[in-house]
Design an enzyme around this catalytic site. Sequence first.
Site, PDB file in Angstrom:
ATOM      1  N   LYS A   1       0.581   5.658   1.329  1.00  0.00           N
ATOM      2  CA  LYS A   1       1.421   4.314   1.280  1.00  0.00           C
ATOM      3  C   LYS A   1       0.572   3.531   2.218  1.00  0.00           C
ATOM      4  O   LYS A   1      -0.142   3.914   3.171  1.00  0.00           O
ATOM      5  CB  LYS A   1       2.752   4.639   1.938  1.00  0.00           C
ATOM      6  CG  LYS A   1       3.614   3.252   2.373  1.00  0.00           C
ATOM      7  CD  LYS A   1       4.946   3.743   2.820  1.00  0.00           C
ATOM      8  CE  LYS A   1       5.654   2.690   3.311  1.00  0.00           C
ATOM      9  NZ  LYS A   1       7.040   2.745   3.879  1.00  0.00           N
TER      10      LYS A   1
ATOM     11  N   ASP B   1       8.763   8.919   5.262  1.00  0.00           N
ATOM     12  CA  ASP B   1       7.864   7.855   5.337  1.00  0.00           C
ATOM     13  C   ASP B   1       7.200   8.195   6.853  1.00  0.00           C
ATOM     14  O   ASP B   1       7.600   7.555   7.649  1.00  0.00           O
ATOM     15  CB  ASP B   1       8.209   6.416   4.969  1.00  0.00           C
ATOM     16  CG  ASP B   1       8.342   6.264   3.447  1.00  0.00           C
ATOM     17  OD1 ASP B   1       8.678   7.123   2.718  1.00  0.00           O
ATOM     18  OD2 ASP B   1       8.171   4.961   3.262  1.00  0.00           O
TER      19      ASP B   1
ATOM     20  N   LYS C   1       2.173   4.141  -2.766  1.00  0.00           N
ATOM     21  CA  LYS C   1       3.113   3.161  -2.523  1.00  0.00           C
ATOM     22  C   LYS C   1       2.593   1.997  -1.982  1.00  0.00           C
ATOM     23  O   LYS C   1       2.431   2.127  -0.447  1.00  0.00           O
ATOM     24  CB  LYS C   1       4.265   3.696  -1.737  1.00  0.00           C
ATOM     25  CG  LYS C   1       5.393   2.832  -1.456  1.00  0.00           C
ATOM     26  CD  LYS C   1       6.392   3.252  -0.667  1.00  0.00           C
ATOM     27  CE  LYS C   1       7.288   2.448  -0.080  1.00  0.00           C
ATOM     28  NZ  LYS C   1       8.400   3.027   0.754  1.00  0.00           N
TER      29      LYS C   1
END
Lengths: 287, 339
Positions: B239, B171, B275
């Site tokens: 995300k 991430d 996400k």
Amino acid sequence: MTRLAVPKTYKLYLGGKFPRSESGRVYEIRSHDGEFLANAAKASRKDARDAVVAARSALGGWAGATAYNRGQVLYRIAELLEGRRAQFVAEIVQSEGVTPAAASAQVDESIDRWVWYAGWADKYLQVAGNANPVSGPYFNLSVPEPTGVVAIIAPQTGGSLLGLVSAIAPALVPGNTVVVVANEAMPLSAISLGEVLATSDVPGGVVNILTGSPAEMAPWLASHADVNALDLVGAGDLDWIHLEIDAAETLTRVLQPENGPDAASPSLARILAFTETKTIWHTKGLI
Amino acid sequence: MTTSDTAMAQLSTGERALALIGGEATDANLRRYLHGIPGVDAVGLEQRAADLGTRSVKTSSKKWAIDKIISLIDLTTLEGADTPGKVRSLVGKALTPDAGDLSCPRVAAVCVYGDMVPHAVAALGSAHSAGTDAGVNVAAVATAFPSGRASLAVKLADVHDAVAAGADEIDMVIDRGAFLSGRFGQVYDEIVAVKQSCRRPDGGSAHLKVILETGELNTYDNVRRASWLAILAGGDFIKTSTGKVPVAATLPVTLSMLEVVRDWYRLTGARVGVKPAGGIRTSKDATKYIVTVAETVGEEWLTPGLFRFGASSLLNDVLMQRQKMTSGHYCGPDYVTMD
């Protein structure tokens, strides 16, 4: 020109706010002689669930407040109730059909009950706690602690204000938070008491007042795993044996129904009913 | 698909991006492309999100949704106070969310800081997916998370360490400062470089999730541009947030990102994941996201490969709902673990 009446909307008291029921339902409140008085919110099981969440999140602050501070807050409720006595007398006269003198006497007794329980807040520990004798170099202390979230079915007969106060005040003294289902037929003074609580230093969520059908909500509160104690004082007309069985499934402490004019009469036992005894050992200095 | 779309689908990610923006990924070209994207109708977007949030999901659908939510969670601990012990207990919870009901599905991944990856991998043992479809993934936040304020060399070393330690997913955070001052080329190049660093010696590659930190992008237009930028540069997932700034995932922001993912799929036939992370705490909230995904990009996105929740406290609330559905009475926090 005639003035339009401004009728009051009676709502729930949840988490320090006054929401309508999530279900949107209301039910009619009628006076003793059948005259329409108001529409009260008819709480659903989800309102009861939300009330338990509010009570749980308020528990840490209320149980963690000093006993002296809790006593002061409870005394403050009595002070504010005194200031709004006329409103409560009027509501009791309307809904119970009693004389103004009898209503006034009920409000007096309710105020006195708050004062009586407020006094116990920093004293019940001395009476119920103990320094136990042990044969060793230890202090051994037993102290009562609040049980947690207490769900109460308020008395459904007798004085609508006094019954409610008699049921919730003792649970508040040791630091429990409360979800109470008010008198179904006469809920007006319960909601007005919510307004008093909201303005009297009682943190939001410590007392949550639901109006509506005890028969509908009691099973959900009894079986709720996050309710630590269940006071069935006003549940005499319900299937309370089954409520007690449901409560036992999640180890909930239960107080059985009481009937008659002495229901929930003031006593130290009612305070201690909502406490758990914690016993601690602590070494003494050995020099 | 039209002929040009088919041609688009056959290109590699890098070539596709260059074909779309019409030249090299310079600031000027990217600015021309990103500013050429139609603006977001903010009122319409919020209204659409609010509408999707009013769907009532009951009984068997709710049970399905609850299990689906659990299987889509990236169970996260991202605190300065994290310890190997805390990561081990997090992994324990990821593998057995509800010890009282073994039919409860596992979560998709555990998400930790880079230095905790070895502990997470060790704790997962044979349950670690390690590139296969079965098992639980290990996701690591990298690139000087959460601020992203470090040199590119440091960021790439951060990624490299995490991948070498066994992370299946990375991430990364974008450089919001560069993005907001219009240096799109720099943001693009960083994502491409990080994607390169996700490669493993065995030829595989860790999945790259690109954190846009929408709470710092100020407008829905910026969210849409950043989403396009991240996808063009080759992100496998976009995300919303780090969870470290006050405004985290919201339903409208997630909806606008899903719309970009849908448009990208229509354009190229490639599926990119989304996400939302941070601020999703109740099963009711999560259900709204499930509905939004199904209605925007379709139900085939509701797999761990294409949609995740970044959350820590969400799992407990979902488990309480699950227990309520099984037992018939309301559950309490005493019946789930304290994290």
